[in-house]
Write a protein that holds these residues in place. Structure first.
Motif, PDB file in Angstrom:
ATOM      1  N   ILE A  24      31.126 -28.892  -5.391  1.00  0.00           N
ATOM      2  CA  ILE A  24      30.880 -27.462  -5.608  1.00  0.00           C
ATOM      3  C   ILE A  24      30.100 -26.815  -4.466  1.00  0.00           C
ATOM      4  O   ILE A  24      29.800 -25.616  -4.510  1.00  0.00           O
ATOM      5  CB  ILE A  24      30.159 -27.198  -6.952  1.00  0.00           C
ATOM      6  CG1 ILE A  24      28.742 -27.789  -6.954  1.00  0.00           C
ATOM      7  CG2 ILE A  24      30.984 -27.709  -8.117  1.00  0.00           C
ATOM      8  CD1 ILE A  24      27.914 -27.379  -8.172  1.00  0.00           C
ATOM      9  N   GLY A  25      29.747 -27.613  -3.430  1.00  0.00           N
ATOM     10  CA  GLY A  25      29.164 -27.006  -2.236  1.00  0.00           C
ATOM     11  C   GLY A  25      27.773 -27.461  -1.876  1.00  0.00           C
ATOM     12  O   GLY A  25      27.166 -26.922  -0.948  1.00  0.00           O
ATOM     13  N   GLY A  26      27.240 -28.453  -2.579  1.00  0.00           N
ATOM     14  CA  GLY A  26      25.879 -28.907  -2.306  1.00  0.00           C
ATOM     15  C   GLY A  26      25.814 -29.953  -1.207  1.00  0.00           C
ATOM     16  O   GLY A  26      26.692 -30.810  -1.087  1.00  0.00           O
ATOM     17  N   ASP A  27      24.747 -29.874  -0.401  1.00  0.00           N
ATOM     18  CA  ASP A  27      24.478 -30.881   0.623  1.00  0.00           C
ATOM     19  C   ASP A  27      23.306 -31.784   0.241  1.00  0.00           C
ATOM     20  O   ASP A  27      23.200 -32.906   0.722  1.00  0.00           O
ATOM     21  CB  ASP A  27      24.165 -30.201   1.958  1.00  0.00           C
ATOM     22  CG  ASP A  27      25.354 -29.418   2.501  1.00  0.00           C
ATOM     23  OD1 ASP A  27      26.350 -30.063   2.867  1.00  0.00           O
ATOM     24  OD2 ASP A  27      25.286 -28.176   2.527  1.00  0.00           O
ATOM     25  N   ALA A  28      22.405 -31.264  -0.601  1.00  0.00           N
ATOM     26  CA  ALA A  28      21.252 -32.032  -1.052  1.00  0.00           C
ATOM     27  C   ALA A  28      20.894 -31.565  -2.455  1.00  0.00           C
ATOM     28  O   ALA A  28      21.197 -30.434  -2.849  1.00  0.00           O
ATOM     29  CB  ALA A  28      20.063 -31.842  -0.108  1.00  0.00           C
ATOM     30  N   VAL A  29      20.242 -32.444  -3.216  1.00  0.00           N
ATOM     31  CA  VAL A  29      19.912 -32.119  -4.597  1.00  0.00           C
ATOM     32  C   VAL A  29      18.466 -32.522  -4.895  1.00  0.00           C
ATOM     33  O   VAL A  29      17.991 -33.543  -4.411  1.00  0.00           O
ATOM     34  CB  VAL A  29      20.878 -32.804  -5.592  1.00  0.00           C
ATOM     35  CG1 VAL A  29      20.892 -34.322  -5.401  1.00  0.00           C
ATOM     36  CG2 VAL A  29      20.534 -32.462  -7.040  1.00  0.00           C
ATOM     37  N   GLY A  30      17.798 -31.690  -5.686  1.00  0.00           N
ATOM     38  CA  GLY A  30      16.428 -31.990  -6.065  1.00  0.00           C
ATOM     39  C   GLY A  30      16.039 -31.275  -7.345  1.00  0.00           C
ATOM     40  O   GLY A  30      16.821 -30.501  -7.913  1.00  0.00           O
TER      41      GLY A  30
END
Length: 273
Positions: A205-211
């Motif tokens: 869906i377009g994410g490069d990093a998650v937190g």
């Protein structure tokens, strides 16, 4: 005067006793990224528990104190330790310090976090300048009656991360030979780390990093008219197919190793504001 406005004013009035100057820049430091406070001159440290209406951080790697002072001669107020929705705080509690910073006179907010990488070009220890975000957290910090003195009912989010600050940070990084990525941060509730399928979904869906942080504070900062710059330290990789068990201790270790580079960029960026 509504209750929340009164609480913000009481917290700000208490903090002002320790601040020699009106702070221009607010700083929120993420997991394992609290050592920037050592660069704050003439600093006064205020435990969160002493500040009226402030929550108290409970997560390892978050020190739980507010620091006022200067960096490169510029007055700042810094949070060593932030609050998270997964700790049981409401979104209003999570973002309360941003409101207080605005009341103190802050016009620019710098935010750091530890994040899981989903871009195949990323490695553990890399830095990512956040250029946009996707909010997957289950509660919105602006839900409820809007306080018009805080900001508009429907705030614009077309540029939550100031392009001018992103450009300056990239110049600083290049001048010091620090490789940086740019990318989209996905904010989730936590406290579980993501499953392999969730990592894949968020990358699609377009994410490069998650937190598990940052997005609520940035939304409230945008609502309040603050300029925002944010950066992630990539502390683990969720997009790889090989065995990838993640622990909080490993996240803190990776964050600590990358911290000097992030600290340098923040310090030089503050000097140019």
């Amino acid at each position: 005067m509504s209750g929340i406005i009164q609480q913000i004013k009481e917290a700000a009035d208490y903090i002002r006793q320790f601040a020699a100057q009106v702070p221009e820049t607010g700083i929120i430091l993420g997991s394992g990224l609290g050592n920037l406070v050592n660069d704050i001159d003439d600093r006064k440290e205020i435990p969160y528990g002493n500040i009226p209406h402030f929550p108290v951080a409970t997560v390892e790697g978050h020190h739980g104190k507010l620091i006022v002072g200067t960096i490169k001669g510029r007055p700042v107020v810094a949070m060593a330790g932030r609050f998270h929705y997964y700790e049981g705080f409401s979104m209003q509690q999570v973002t309360f310090p941003v409101r207080v910073m605005k009341e103190l006179g802050v016009s620019t907010l710098l935010v750091s976090n530890a994040a899981g990488g989903m871009n195949a070009a990323f490695n553990v220890g890399d830095l990512m300048i956040i250029t946009d975000h996707i909010n997957l957290q289950p509660e919105h910090p602006l839900r409820g009656k809007n306080e018009s003195s805080f900001g508009p009912r429907f705030p614009d989010m077309s540029e939550p991360y100031a392009k001018t600050l992103v450009a300056k940070a990239k110049e600083i990084a290049a001048a010091h030979n620090i490789p940086v990525h740019t990318g989209v941060y996905v904010g989730v509730q936590g406290p579980t780390f993501e499953t392999r399928a969730e990592y894949k979904f968020m990358h699609i869906i377009g994410g490069d990093a998650v937190g598990m942080s940052t997005v609520p504070e940035v939304i409230v900062a945008a609502h309040a008219g603050l300029k925002v710059f944010a950066m992630s330290v990539i502390t683990d990789l969720g997009i790889r197919e090989e065995e990838n068990t993640i622990t909080h201790e490993e996240v803190l270790e990776a964050a600590n190793a990358a911290e000097p580079k992030l600290t340098l960029i923040f310090r030089e960026l503050i000097a140019q504001l």
